[in-house]
Enzyme design. Sequence first.
Site, PDB file in Angstrom:
ATOM      1  N   LYS A   1       4.779   0.165   8.172  1.00  0.00           N
ATOM      2  CA  LYS A   1       4.365   1.612   7.669  1.00  0.00           C
ATOM      3  C   LYS A   1       5.557   2.427   7.808  1.00  0.00           C
ATOM      4  CE  LYS A   1       0.570   4.943   8.243  1.00  0.00           C
ATOM      5  NZ  LYS A   1      -0.531   5.282   9.039  1.00  0.00           N
TER       6      LYS A   1
ATOM      7  N   ASP B   1     -11.973  10.870  13.558  1.00  0.00           N
ATOM      8  CA  ASP B   1     -12.024  10.724  12.398  1.00  0.00           C
ATOM      9  C   ASP B   1     -12.695   9.316  11.973  1.00  0.00           C
ATOM     10  OD1 ASP B   1     -11.939  11.431   9.677  1.00  0.00           O
ATOM     11  OD2 ASP B   1      -9.683  10.755   9.497  1.00  0.00           O
TER      12      ASP B   1
ATOM     13  N   VAL C   1       3.759   1.466   2.393  1.00  0.00           N
ATOM     14  CA  VAL C   1       3.526   0.439   3.390  1.00  0.00           C
ATOM     15  C   VAL C   1       3.996  -1.030   2.838  1.00  0.00           C
ATOM     16  CG1 VAL C   1       1.498  -0.885   4.870  1.00  0.00           C
ATOM     17  CG2 VAL C   1       1.462   1.769   4.330  1.00  0.00           C
TER      18      VAL C   1
ATOM     19  N   GLY D   1       0.652  -1.253  -0.049  1.00  0.00           N
ATOM     20  CA  GLY D   1      -0.003   0.032  -0.112  1.00  0.00           C
ATOM     21  C   GLY D   1       0.868   1.338   0.045  1.00  0.00           C
ATOM     22  N   LYS D   2       0.134   2.464  -0.200  1.00  0.00           N
ATOM     23  CA  LYS D   2       0.766   3.831  -0.300  1.00  0.00           C
ATOM     24  C   LYS D   2       0.039   4.757   0.619  1.00  0.00           C
ATOM     25  CE  LYS D   2       3.494   3.142  -4.385  1.00  0.00           C
ATOM     26  NZ  LYS D   2       3.571   3.698  -5.800  1.00  0.00           N
ATOM     27  N   GLY D   3       0.885   5.486   1.375  1.00  0.00           N
ATOM     28  CA  GLY D   3       0.279   6.502   2.095  1.00  0.00           C
ATOM     29  C   GLY D   3       0.898   7.626   1.850  1.00  0.00           C
ATOM     30  N   ALA D   4       0.288   8.809   2.520  1.00  0.00           N
ATOM     31  CA  ALA D   4       0.828  10.101   2.171  1.00  0.00           C
ATOM     32  C   ALA D   4       2.115  10.420   2.360  1.00  0.00           C
ATOM     33  CB  ALA D   4      -0.040  11.313   3.071  1.00  0.00           C
ATOM     34  N   PHE D   5       2.796   9.594   3.486  1.00  0.00           N
ATOM     35  CA  PHE D   5       4.025   9.954   3.882  1.00  0.00           C
ATOM     36  C   PHE D   5       5.137   9.072   3.189  1.00  0.00           C
ATOM     37  CE2 PHE D   5       1.229  11.307   7.071  1.00  0.00           C
ATOM     38  CZ  PHE D   5       1.152  12.776   6.707  1.00  0.00           C
TER      39      PHE D   5
END
EC number: 2.7.11.1
Length: 589
Positions: free
Chosen positions: A53, A147, A38, A31-35
């Site tokens: 992460k 959230d 993963v 996966g890919k996150g904003a920073f």
Amino acid sequence: MPPSGRFDRTIALAGTGHLKIGNFVIKETIGKGAFGAVKRGTHIQTGYDVAIKILNRGRMKGLGTVNKTRNEIDNLQKLTHPHITRLFRVISTPSDIFLVMELVSGGELFSYITRKGALPIRESRRYFQQIISGVSYCHNHMIVHRDLKPENLLLDANKNIKIADFGLSNYMTDGDLLSTACGSPNYAAPELISNKLYVGPEVDLWSCGVILYAMLCGTLPFDDQNVPTLFAKIKSGRYTVPYSMEKQAADLISTMLQVDPVKRADVKRIVNHSWFRIDLPYYLFPECENESSIVDIDVVQSVAEKFDVKEEDVTGALLAEDHHHFLCIAYRLEVNHKRNADESSQKAMEDFWEIGKTMKMGSTSLPVGATTKTNVGRKILEGLKKEQKKLTWNLGIRACLDPVETMKHVFLSLKSVDMEWKVLSMYHIIVRSKPTPINPDPVKVSLQLFALDKKENNKGYLLDFKGLTEDEEAVPPSRCRSRAASVSVTLAKSKSDLNGNSSKVPMSPLSPMSPISPSVNIPKVRVDDADASLKSSLNSSIYMADIENSMESLDEVSTQSSEPEAPIRSQTMEFFATCHIIMQALLAE
């Protein structure tokens, strides 16, 4: 090879091409996150997979999200719950932060709803129960998520909820109010988007109400492409209830989507709602949430063998509460793997808590997961094979209710089928149907609550059904309290005081106490002795006192009846017919 110093704890594994950091091998990107990415990782000693992460320090600083990341790390380290993603370790390097987390492979609840549309009622309720359990756990640890949305609710391989992304979470301090407007607009509470002060838990529960609506309907209660229009809808609290939605589910949602946070349902009100309580697993809301003192000896032995250390070294690391100690990390990975890998994951997660039994009135078998240690199913089976002669059989209805709550349930159930009863002691009554012209002397059934023998690993109580003995028949009316339908005001009072859920009180194990009536292994006891010992142990606030004061002599009971019933052939058949009616009433939802 990466530049020198970039991964100061990372080395290339010979012949594999994979990188290693700490005791973890970094594998493919999942996966890919904003920073950053993963990655899938594997713990070298145990072989268990994790999610790693990777957070790039420069990117976080450029986006101004350092505090957000710090909040997520700090709060996740405080939380250990079967429906919250686990953080096993944090590894820092000059350029990156590696969060070693539980691998949750089932994807987002959002994608699941998008793919399937409205979810079945039973499935929605199960997910919602798990969500509320996790949210309640956070609030009990003074953490508000802020959230909550389907995108931040993950599903594991066994279709269990895992609450994730605590980046916007905040730690609550007694007496302080929060004011930051955050979260996703469609799931945000009115006070949150209005920049008003709020305590914290109430905004999470509003979001939970929106999530429940989304699961049941496949759409959102508040939705609009224009943000000001969307905010206006949220602030008005008006939404459409589909005709197909269950009335009880709609009622629960309406209590959660109250614009006024003071009127909004809290966790206690949600948990006590009749729709929520259906098929509610006990482990979600245990009496004791202090699982930190529970040590799985099997896991300790396994970790000691894999790291070639003594078992005392493992338990010492656990007692020191050094969460970054390599033995603690391995232990938590083992425990987490056992819980998630079990095919009957519900029972495995129950073992996570220090609980007695997940029992309801009418359960006649001992469930796996009945003790405080994990891997209980295997241990029970092994114990039965080794100790066949020690097997104990119990006949009756088992319950883990508080004994007083059990008797309240019994009285309400008897009232619902228009039975009469005579009280011999607080936990021993004689029951019969109302006399009729055709059957002026109905058969009597003795109901007595017994404490199960704890030496045989039995917990809880047994409601025994039996015919009357001569001693019970001979008890004079002056020593009994009897009751008929005329005392319904007292029972109604008790029921209303319990928010209408008196007959569905959660079955919870009790702390150790004196036997409430003869133990199953000590059947002989005098009525006077049992009565006196029980009265002294009762809390004065219990409604049993109201029931006692309202008792009238059974001899004075009116024998008015409705249409006459056909005569029963024999006393034996009538006895079993009466028992059947009572059991049906006790087991009715």
